[in-house]
Design a protein around this motif. Structure first.
Motif, PDB file in Angstrom:
ATOM      1  N   SER A 152       0.536   2.442  -1.792  1.00  0.00           N
ATOM      2  CA  SER A 152       1.768   2.638  -1.200  1.00  0.00           C
ATOM      3  C   SER A 152       1.904   1.834   0.247  1.00  0.00           C
ATOM      4  O   SER A 152       0.851   0.857   0.120  1.00  0.00           O
ATOM      5  CB  SER A 152       1.765   4.332  -0.556  1.00  0.00           C
ATOM      6  OG  SER A 152       1.114   4.557   0.405  1.00  0.00           O
ATOM      7  N   SER A 153       2.763   2.122   0.832  1.00  0.00           N
ATOM      8  CA  SER A 153       2.919   0.940   2.206  1.00  0.00           C
ATOM      9  C   SER A 153       2.060   1.666   3.331  1.00  0.00           C
ATOM     10  O   SER A 153       2.279   0.956   4.342  1.00  0.00           O
ATOM     11  CB  SER A 153       4.682   0.706   2.239  1.00  0.00           C
ATOM     12  OG  SER A 153       5.107   1.920   2.623  1.00  0.00           O
ATOM     13  N   THR A 154       1.839   2.776   3.050  1.00  0.00           N
ATOM     14  CA  THR A 154       1.098   3.275   4.216  1.00  0.00           C
ATOM     15  C   THR A 154      -0.484   3.191   4.110  1.00  0.00           C
ATOM     16  O   THR A 154      -1.003   3.658   3.042  1.00  0.00           O
ATOM     17  CB  THR A 154       1.519   4.967   4.185  1.00  0.00           C
ATOM     18  OG1 THR A 154       2.809   5.133   4.113  1.00  0.00           O
ATOM     19  CG2 THR A 154       0.892   5.616   5.612  1.00  0.00           C
ATOM     20  N   LYS A 155      -1.218   2.671   5.050  1.00  0.00           N
ATOM     21  CA  LYS A 155      -2.596   2.603   5.259  1.00  0.00           C
ATOM     22  C   LYS A 155      -3.283   3.681   5.077  1.00  0.00           C
ATOM     23  O   LYS A 155      -4.465   3.982   4.393  1.00  0.00           O
ATOM     24  CB  LYS A 155      -2.937   1.730   6.495  1.00  0.00           C
ATOM     25  CG  LYS A 155      -2.583   0.304   6.579  1.00  0.00           C
ATOM     26  CD  LYS A 155      -2.962  -0.179   7.900  1.00  0.00           C
ATOM     27  CE  LYS A 155      -2.703  -1.680   7.910  1.00  0.00           C
ATOM     28  NZ  LYS A 155      -3.311  -2.220   9.262  1.00  0.00           N
ATOM     29  N   ASN A 158      -2.986   4.938   1.416  1.00  0.00           N
ATOM     30  CA  ASN A 158      -4.102   4.051   0.715  1.00  0.00           C
ATOM     31  C   ASN A 158      -5.429   4.556   0.738  1.00  0.00           C
ATOM     32  O   ASN A 158      -6.330   4.365  -0.108  1.00  0.00           O
ATOM     33  CB  ASN A 158      -3.709   2.713   0.917  1.00  0.00           C
ATOM     34  CG  ASN A 158      -2.267   2.183   0.301  1.00  0.00           C
ATOM     35  OD1 ASN A 158      -1.708   2.960  -0.723  1.00  0.00           O
ATOM     36  ND2 ASN A 158      -1.688   1.285   0.858  1.00  0.00           N
TER      37      ASN A 158
END
Length: 269
Positions: A152-155, A158
């Motif tokens: 995803s775009s979220t660290k 991820n």
């Protein structure tokens, strides 16, 4: 020449010939043929039924009493042997399945959005690892697919995904004797975990499994990476520093790690 043709033609001649069809109740021998072959309906008549591997014909042969005894014994013996083989295979598979089952609670220690989508993929990968021989490429292809498809775009999300996959593969390493995956995890998964906490936990997992497989040199590398990560904390993060040290010492101590490994930590202290 004429005599040879007669002999060949005689092979194609039948005492009786008819086209019949299978009904819902099965295949019935025409009454006309029964009357011709079996004059006394009260007598028991046995047949030998065989189907060749081509499965394009039924071979039905009338047996005498002696042949019935011999064939019955042969067929029973063959079936018994097949049942023993089947039973042994099922028992072996059952034991293997009971021993090696996915430990979902251990893999998914931290919730993330794609968890329910990743789980069936890892489950199918587990089944491939459980095959004999192991279908390694197929299994790893599924693991890689889970990693690539659900980033995803979220660290944070991820990091949890990577950590769950790492936990899964650590279990695979132990259950299916795949120590080569330790290096793969270190090179392909750990560097992508952008959470200091999960990064350290991942290295601790690799330390534990590496010690079990006597990979002491690489254990020193993992310890060095954890200590380097601890150095990156600011002084205001003293709690995190102490907690990380504590976790590292506890894990190494609980594993009864060789002195060579413990010395790495002592030097830092």
């Amino acid at each position: 020449m004429e005599e040879k043709e007669k002999q060949e033609n005689s092979k194609d001649e039948f005492f009786y010939e008819e086209v019949i069809k299978k009904t819902k109740t099965g295949i019935t021998i025409p009454k006309e043929l029964r009357d011709l072959l079996f004059e006394n309906d009260d007598n028991e008549v046995f047949f030998h039924l065989a189907v060749p591997n081509t499965k394009d014909k039924l071979i039905l042969r009338i047996l005498n009493e002696e042949e019935v005894v011999i064939l019955n014994s042969k067929v029973k013996r063959t079936k018994d042997e097949e049942e023993k083989k089947t039973s042994k295979t099922k028992s072996s598979k059952k034991k293997s399945t009971e021993k090696n089952e996915p430990k979902w609670a251990e893999y998914f220690m931290y919730e993330f959005e794609a968890k329910e989508k990743v789980k069936p993929i890892l489950e199918s990968a587990f089944e491939k690892f459980a095959e004999e021989p192991i279908n390694f490429d197929d299994a790893m292809g599924r693991v890689k697919y889970a990693l690539i498809s659900y980033l995803s775009s979220t660290k944070t999300e991820n990091a949890k995904l990577y950590f769950s996959v790492l936990k899964f593969l650590v279990d695979i390493i132990e259950n299916f004797n795949q120590p080569n995956l330790i290096d793969w995890l270190y090179e392909k998964v750990v560097p992508n975990i952008e959470s200091q906490f999960l990064y350290e936990l991942s290295l601790l997992e690799l330390i534990e499994i590496s010690i079990k497989f006597k990979r002491l040199e690489i254990v020193k590398t993992f310890i060095h990476d954890i200590l380097t990560n601890i150095d990156s904390y600011t002084k205001s993060e003293m709690y995190n520093i102490m907690n990380s040290f504590s976790q590292l010492v506890k894990r190494v101590k609980s594993l009864d790690a060789p002195k060579l490994v413990g010395d790495e930590i002592k030097e830092k202290l």
